[in-house]
Design an enzyme around this catalytic site. Structure first.
Site, mmCIF file in Angstrom:
data_model
loop_
_atom_site.group_PDB
_atom_site.id
_atom_site.type_symbol
_atom_site.label_atom_id
_atom_site.label_comp_id
_atom_site.label_asym_id
_atom_site.label_seq_id
_atom_site.Cartn_x
_atom_site.Cartn_y
_atom_site.Cartn_z
ATOM 1 N NE ARG A 26 -1.297 2.636 2.607
ATOM 2 C CZ ARG A 26 -0.870 3.847 2.973
ATOM 3 N NH1 ARG A 26 -0.939 4.873 2.125
ATOM 4 N NH2 ARG A 26 -0.330 4.046 4.173
ATOM 5 C CG HIS A 29 5.086 4.990 9.141
ATOM 6 N ND1 HIS A 29 4.264 4.098 8.491
ATOM 7 C CD2 HIS A 29 5.617 5.772 8.171
ATOM 8 C CE1 HIS A 29 4.300 4.330 7.185
ATOM 9 N NE2 HIS A 29 5.110 5.354 6.973
ATOM 10 C CB CYS A 87 3.157 10.919 1.404
ATOM 11 S SG CYS A 87 1.477 11.573 1.602
ATOM 12 C CG ASN A 109 7.356 3.797 3.856
ATOM 13 O OD1 ASN A 109 6.758 4.364 4.752
ATOM 14 N ND2 ASN A 109 6.835 3.631 2.648
#
Length: 305
Positions: free
Chosen positions: A15, A207, A240, A249
């Site tokens: 995702r 995160h 993002c 990430n």
């Protein structure tokens, strides 16, 4: 060293990792990749998101993904930005939903056209209803350290937003350095407060993005603060679309390697994870740059000479 001997890795590659990928990945390829990641040992994973394909075209096949890839022996998370997304997810039998809210109004308005307060006002009755129906709820707290529009975020603002979610009974708080600007000292400071305030009420997940190369160090700092759950993306994929400067990430393989070398159990099989990266790599718009994967590829080449 203050560290638990076992941590949970929540794989967000399918995702969060793919949502901003330039190449449109075929649904069958995504499904195969998800199955390979599960084979590597991941029991919690972000599969997809029920968002408008106009804004995130990579996620237009959410229904097909969950129909095939959900299983009873894993926690398969889907992102739902609003009630419409919730209804679509529930129609597909999803039982683990994730909501995103930014601490900063600037980020929230760019992302979903609402202030943080407006988002919480809309989500609160929805989350209460879902929890009453037995749905697992993850609250993803964006811009917990810095915002691309407002700059540094005060930790008290993060705590207040987390407290609102905890009062609604959410199961998991995923607190994010959305644009990868936090340093280990800031990470330790915030997650120590979160651990003290909320560890008895909900799961806490860290995160991190690797924009400035500090994500692995920030994982270590959060570990020192008592955090035992970390989001990461295989291959370091991600970014993002509503946060300028937010690169990938933290790479799953890099933090798994670090943790396992420290004697901390992750229950992830690195060789199988590398095989999953070998599979997805040809479909991506850019090469995978994570440190441990590059070393793995170098070792593979040397063995073949």
């Amino acid at each position: 060293m203050n560290a638990n001997r076992e941590v949970t890795i929540v794989e967000v590659g399918p995702r969060d990792g793919l949502q901003n990928e330039a190449n449109l990945i075929d649904t069958a390829v995504k499904m195969q990749w998800i199955q390979q990641l599960k084979k590597a040992g991941f029991k919690e994973m972000e599969l997809t998101s029920f968002v408008s394909p106009k804004w995130v075209p990579q996620m237009k096949d959410a229904s097909e993904i969950v129909q095939i890839c959900q299983s009873n022996d894993s926690r398969d998370l889907v992102l739902v930005p609003n009630e419409k997304g919730v209804n679509r997810a529930l129609e597909e039998g999803c039982t683990h939903l994730a909501f995103f809210v930014g601490v900063s109004n600037g980020f929230n308005e760019k992302n979903i056209n609402k202030t943080t307060a407006e988002s919480m006002s809309a989500l609160s009755p929805l989350i209460r209803s879902l929890k009453a129906s037995g749905i697992y709820i993850r609250a993803c707290i964006s811009t917990a350290f810095y915002c691309p529009y407002e700059g540094k975020i005060h930790s008290d603002d993060v705590l207040r937003l987390c407290e609102q979610f905890v009062s609604l009974g959410v199961d998991d708080l995923s607190v994010a350095d959305t644009i990868g600007m936090a340093n280990p000292e800031e990470v330790y400071h915030l997650f120590s407060k979160l651990h003290t305030n909320f560890q008895k009420d909900t799961l806490l997940t860290a995160h991190f993005h690797d924009t400035r190369g500090m994500a692995v160090a920030n994982v270590y700092a959060a570990l020192q603060a008592g955090i035992t759950r970390f989001d990461s993306s295989a291959g370091g994929l991600g970014g993002c679309p509503f946060a300028p400067g937010a690169t990938g990430n933290v790479a799953t393989e890099d933090i798994v390697f670090m943790l396992q070398s420290m004697g901390i159990q992750t229950n992830i099989d690195l060789p199988i994870l590398y095989e999953a990266l070998d599979y997805i790599s040809p479909y991506l718009s850019r090469p995978i740059q994570s440190k441990t994967y590059q070393l793995y590829k170098l070792g593979t080449k040397q063995k073949s000479i």
